[in-house]
Design a protein around this motif. Structure first.
Motif, PDB file in Angstrom:
ATOM      1  N   GLU A   1       2.353 -18.700  66.774  1.00 37.56           N
ATOM      2  CA  GLU A   1       3.735 -18.263  66.997  1.00 37.56           C
ATOM      3  C   GLU A   1       4.530 -19.294  67.778  1.00 37.56           C
ATOM      4  O   GLU A   1       3.967 -20.023  68.600  1.00 37.56           O
ATOM      5  CB  GLU A   1       3.747 -16.972  67.813  1.00 37.56           C
ATOM      6  CG  GLU A   1       3.187 -15.771  67.091  1.00 37.56           C
ATOM      7  CD  GLU A   1       3.528 -14.494  67.854  1.00 37.56           C
ATOM      8  OE1 GLU A   1       4.522 -13.850  67.486  1.00 37.56           O
ATOM      9  OE2 GLU A   1       2.804 -14.155  68.801  1.00 37.56           O
ATOM     10  N   GLY A   2       5.826 -19.310  67.540  1.00 35.87           N
ATOM     11  CA  GLY A   2       6.733 -20.058  68.415  1.00 35.87           C
ATOM     12  C   GLY A   2       6.692 -21.569  68.264  1.00 35.87           C
ATOM     13  O   GLY A   2       6.949 -22.284  69.230  1.00 35.87           O
ATOM     14  N   ILE A   3       6.384 -22.054  67.058  1.00 37.06           N
ATOM     15  CA  ILE A   3       6.426 -23.515  66.855  1.00 37.06           C
ATOM     16  C   ILE A   3       7.889 -23.942  66.781  1.00 37.06           C
ATOM     17  O   ILE A   3       8.641 -23.465  65.930  1.00 37.06           O
ATOM     18  CB  ILE A   3       5.696 -23.895  65.551  1.00 37.06           C
ATOM     19  CG1 ILE A   3       4.244 -23.446  65.639  1.00 37.06           C
ATOM     20  CG2 ILE A   3       5.809 -25.390  65.280  1.00 37.06           C
ATOM     21  CD1 ILE A   3       3.523 -23.472  64.329  1.00 37.06           C
TER      22      ILE A   3
ATOM     23  N   TYR B   1      14.361 -11.108  59.621  1.00 36.48           N
ATOM     24  CA  TYR B   1      13.068 -11.464  59.043  1.00 36.48           C
ATOM     25  C   TYR B   1      12.740 -12.891  59.454  1.00 36.48           C
ATOM     26  O   TYR B   1      13.550 -13.794  59.231  1.00 36.48           O
ATOM     27  CB  TYR B   1      13.147 -11.418  57.513  1.00 36.48           C
ATOM     28  CG  TYR B   1      13.520 -10.063  56.980  1.00 36.48           C
ATOM     29  CD1 TYR B   1      12.572  -9.256  56.355  1.00 36.48           C
ATOM     30  CD2 TYR B   1      14.830  -9.576  57.097  1.00 36.48           C
ATOM     31  CE1 TYR B   1      12.907  -8.007  55.874  1.00 36.48           C
ATOM     32  CE2 TYR B   1      15.178  -8.319  56.621  1.00 36.48           C
ATOM     33  CZ  TYR B   1      14.207  -7.536  56.011  1.00 36.48           C
ATOM     34  OH  TYR B   1      14.545  -6.298  55.538  1.00 36.48           O
ATOM     35  N   GLN B   2      11.590 -13.076  60.058  1.00 31.62           N
ATOM     36  CA  GLN B   2      11.179 -14.441  60.365  1.00 31.62           C
ATOM     37  C   GLN B   2       9.978 -14.785  59.481  1.00 31.62           C
ATOM     38  O   GLN B   2       8.895 -14.216  59.620  1.00 31.62           O
ATOM     39  CB  GLN B   2      10.810 -14.613  61.840  1.00 31.62           C
ATOM     40  CG  GLN B   2      10.581 -16.085  62.165  1.00 31.62           C
ATOM     41  CD  GLN B   2      10.281 -16.331  63.634  1.00 31.62           C
ATOM     42  OE1 GLN B   2       9.685 -15.488  64.298  1.00 31.62           O
ATOM     43  NE2 GLN B   2      10.691 -17.485  64.134  1.00 31.62           N
ATOM     44  N   ALA B   3      10.220 -15.719  58.570  1.00 36.07           N
ATOM     45  CA  ALA B   3       9.191 -16.031  57.581  1.00 36.07           C
ATOM     46  C   ALA B   3       8.056 -16.840  58.198  1.00 36.07           C
ATOM     47  O   ALA B   3       8.236 -17.539  59.190  1.00 36.07           O
ATOM     48  CB  ALA B   3       9.819 -16.789  56.418  1.00 36.07           C
TER      49      ALA B   3
ATOM     50  N   ASP C   1      -0.990  -9.036  68.049  1.00 39.94           N
ATOM     51  CA  ASP C   1       0.206  -9.799  68.431  1.00 39.94           C
ATOM     52  C   ASP C   1       0.054 -10.410  69.819  1.00 39.94           C
ATOM     53  O   ASP C   1      -0.715  -9.899  70.633  1.00 39.94           O
ATOM     54  CB  ASP C   1       1.388  -8.818  68.454  1.00 39.94           C
ATOM     55  CG  ASP C   1       2.703  -9.518  68.205  1.00 39.94           C
ATOM     56  OD1 ASP C   1       2.718 -10.746  68.013  1.00 39.94           O
ATOM     57  OD2 ASP C   1       3.736  -8.816  68.202  1.00 39.94           O
ATOM     58  N   ASP C   2       0.798 -11.456  70.089  1.00 37.80           N
ATOM     59  CA  ASP C   2       0.868 -12.073  71.434  1.00 37.80           C
ATOM     60  C   ASP C   2      -0.527 -12.345  71.995  1.00 37.80           C
ATOM     61  O   ASP C   2      -0.770 -12.152  73.183  1.00 37.80           O
ATOM     62  CB  ASP C   2       1.611 -11.159  72.434  1.00 37.80           C
ATOM     63  CG  ASP C   2       2.998 -10.795  71.936  1.00 37.80           C
ATOM     64  OD1 ASP C   2       3.590 -11.599  71.205  1.00 37.80           O
ATOM     65  OD2 ASP C   2       3.482  -9.700  72.270  1.00 37.80           O
ATOM     66  N   PHE C   3      -1.421 -12.781  71.162  1.00 37.29           N
ATOM     67  CA  PHE C   3      -2.809 -12.911  71.601  1.00 37.29           C
ATOM     68  C   PHE C   3      -2.927 -13.928  72.730  1.00 37.29           C
ATOM     69  O   PHE C   3      -2.354 -15.005  72.681  1.00 37.29           O
ATOM     70  CB  PHE C   3      -3.722 -13.321  70.442  1.00 37.29           C
ATOM     71  CG  PHE C   3      -5.167 -13.340  70.831  1.00 37.29           C
ATOM     72  CD1 PHE C   3      -5.854 -12.157  71.036  1.00 37.29           C
ATOM     73  CD2 PHE C   3      -5.837 -14.546  71.022  1.00 37.29           C
ATOM     74  CE1 PHE C   3      -7.185 -12.163  71.425  1.00 37.29           C
ATOM     75  CE2 PHE C   3      -7.172 -14.559  71.410  1.00 37.29           C
ATOM     76  CZ  PHE C   3      -7.848 -13.368  71.608  1.00 37.29           C
TER      77      PHE C   3
HETATM   78  O1    G Z   1       6.139 -10.379  70.553  1.00 40.92           O
HETATM   79  P1    G Z   1       6.483 -10.896  69.190  1.00 40.92           P
HETATM   80  O2    G Z   1       5.570 -11.977  68.751  1.00 40.92           O
HETATM   81  O3    G Z   1       6.629  -9.801  68.176  1.00 40.92           O
HETATM   82  O4    G Z   1       7.908 -11.556  69.393  1.00 40.92           O
HETATM   83  C1    G Z   1       8.537 -12.284  68.425  1.00 40.92           C
HETATM   84  C2    G Z   1       9.792 -12.811  69.074  1.00 40.92           C
HETATM   85  O5    G Z   1       9.680 -14.222  69.254  1.00 40.92           O
HETATM   86  C3    G Z   1      11.027 -12.580  68.231  1.00 40.92           C
HETATM   87  O6    G Z   1      12.011 -11.966  69.007  1.00 40.92           O
HETATM   88  C4    G Z   1      11.451 -13.964  67.775  1.00 40.92           C
HETATM   89  O7    G Z   1      12.850 -14.068  67.712  1.00 40.92           O
HETATM   90  C5    G Z   1      10.872 -14.864  68.854  1.00 40.92           C
HETATM   91  N1    G Z   1      10.535 -16.185  68.306  1.00 40.92           N
HETATM   92  C6    G Z   1      10.061 -16.448  67.097  1.00 40.92           C
HETATM   93  N2    G Z   1       9.852 -17.784  66.916  1.00 40.92           N
HETATM   94  C7    G Z   1      10.219 -18.371  68.069  1.00 40.92           C
HETATM   95  C8    G Z   1      10.245 -19.725  68.516  1.00 40.92           C
HETATM   96  O8    G Z   1       9.900 -20.678  67.803  1.00 40.92           O
HETATM   97  N3    G Z   1      10.663 -19.929  69.790  1.00 40.92           N
HETATM   98  C9    G Z   1      11.044 -18.905  70.612  1.00 40.92           C
HETATM   99  N4    G Z   1      11.452 -19.200  71.844  1.00 40.92           N
HETATM  100  N5    G Z   1      11.048 -17.626  70.215  1.00 40.92           N
HETATM  101  C10   G Z   1      10.633 -17.346  68.964  1.00 40.92           C
END
Ligand code: G
Ligand code: MN
Length: 425
Positions: free
Chosen positions: A386-388, A193-195, A329-331
């Motif tokens: 996403e991905g901060i 789970y990623q909060a 997702d992934d916009f």
């Molecule tokens: O495609 P989707 O957005 O569902 O993918 C989420 C993926 O991104 C997950 O596998 C998660 O582990 C990864 N993820 C989440 N946060 C980060 C981040 O801050 N950095 C990176 N590199 N990956 C991340």
């Protein structure tokens, strides 16, 4: 083709003729050469919407950009529609790899044609003369095999040819396909789970449910790999049901721990969404698992909107009728037609991590991010970034209004018990 750079652009026939001459000439026999086989993914999909020849315009634009990376000793040709072969003369493994990386790098930049923005992905396979062969057709095939290997089984975008590469991944794939159904049941497939953090509320407001597979022999297998396996083997349904089961179990524990106002986002495969019995399945799942629609969101990808039909609109409305949120997702990474945002009932945009990475250092990314947020706000769509990963990125993202943040900076994906600990404090 009108290329001004000092590079030899040849048609395929002359290219292979030149290679053959090059490999058989006594004077150049010992000169190390690399062939890079480049394939661009899915360009044809743009044609339907943008007109018949947009893929051709994209190819021209990209070949221009690639040509700029080459030197006069190198040559470039097109083979099939969306493929190039590059000969790098007087090369080394290192120089071939460097060139391949630079190509991948320029492909990662959005390509603007006729006022539309396109995101293109590519795969590159590399073969080396004389190591992998001394014959034109063998070397081209080797480079192509390496490229196909990249496309099928690898997370990397670049691969060098080696003898094992053609048969080995196949065995592994077959083994994974046959292990997959049991893996769903025996716990090898598990969920993290990623909060997601709300700056406005200063707390976590939801989490994305992420599938993982820990295979007894191969170790952790990437979700991209096993989800595509699930699609090929008809196991998407069972996997999605497992996700619902997991969400249901999580909500039971949330309740027991006094955690309310929390939502879970589930990644939904296009195949599940477009199945003919989707309506019945979703009714069944909601009832069976006693979930309230407000508690869950479906993450779907832009790709599905491409194949939009009346049935997709109906499907999304069906989802909305259960009050389930719809997240895109992934916009920004795939096919971006902004029209879709107005047309489909989207609640949330998840801006892809590539726009967030180094947003503090890259003003262009910040500008794109800004534009996406403005647009979402105007359409009354929530934004998740996403991905901060760093506090600097976080600082910039936070400066925009009412964004929800998901990324390692706030929390990595964790087990349910760890999530609950986090939410309790
Ligand atoms: O495609 P989707 O957005 O569902 O993918 C989420 C993926 O991104 C997950 O596998 C998660 O582990 C990864 N993820 C989440 N946060 C980060 C981040 O801050 N950095 C990176 N590199 N990956 C991340
Ligand atoms: Mn997702």
């Amino acid at each position: 083709m009108n290329i001004q750079y000092p590079v030899q652009y040849l048609d395929y026939f002359h290219f292979t003729e030149m290679l053959t001459g090059r490999f058989t000439d006594e004077n150049s026999k010992n000169i190390f050469t690399s062939l890079l086989f480049v394939e661009l993914h899915d360009l044809a999909r743009f044609n339907e919407t943008f007109g018949l020849s947009i893929d051709e315009d994209l190819m021209m634009n990209i070949s221009d950009n690639i040509a700029q990376l080459l030197e006069s000793k190198d040559s470039l040709t097109r083979t099939e529609n969306h493929q190039f072969i590059i000969m790098q003369n007087h090369s080394s493994k290192q120089s071939a790899e460097k060139l391949a990386k630079r190509i991948i790098h320029i492909l990662a930049e959005p390509c603007v044609i006729r006022e539309h923005m396109f995101y293109i992905q590519g795969s590159i396979g590399i073969s080396l003369y004389p190591i992998d062969g001394t014959d034109t057709s063998i070397l081209i095939k080797a480079a192509k095999d390496a490229m196909e290997y990249v496309q099928k089984d690898n997370k990397e975008e670049i691969a060098f040819f080696n003898d094992n590469l053609v048969s080995k991944p196949c065995e592994k794939t077959i083994r994974m396909m046959s292990d997959f159904p049991a893996a769903i049941e025996n716990g090898e497939i598990y969920f993290l789970y990623q909060a997601q953090y709300s700056y406005e509320k200063s707390c976590f407001v939801g989490a994305e449910l992420l599938s993982r597979w820990n295979h007894p022999e191969y170790g952790e297998i990437s979700p991209e790999t096993f989800i595509s396996l699930a699609e090929q083997t008809g196991m998407v349904g069972p996997l999605t049901i497992k996700l619902f089961d997991t969400a249901f179990h999580a909500f039971t524990l949330f309740k027991a721990n006094g955690i309310t106002d929390f939502s879970l986002s589930i990644n939904i495969s296009p195949m599940f969404l477009t199945a003919s019995n989707f309506d019945e399945t979703i009714d069944f799942l909601i009832e069976q698992y006693d979930l309230k629609g407000e508690q869950i969101n479906f993450e779907i990808t832009e790709e599905i909107l491409l194949k939009h039909t009346d049935t997709l609109i109906n499907t999304l409305q069906k989802i909305k009728s259960h009050n389930i949120g719809i997240e895109l997702d992934d916009f920004g990474t795939g096919y971006t037609s902004l029209r879709h945002l107005a047309y489909f009932p989207i609640d949330t945009l998840k801006i892809d991590q590539s726009f967030v990475r180094n947003i503090d250092k890259d003003i262009k990314k910040k500008a794109l991010f800004n534009a996406m947020v403005d647009m979402a706000n105007a359409l009354d769509i929530q934004v998740i970034a996403e991905g901060i990963e760093t506090s600097e990125e976080d600082h910039i993202v936070k400066s925009f209004n009412s964004i929800i943040a998901q990324g390692y900076f706030h929390t990595k994906p964790v087990r349910l018990d760890q999530l609950i600990e986090k939410l309790k404090v």
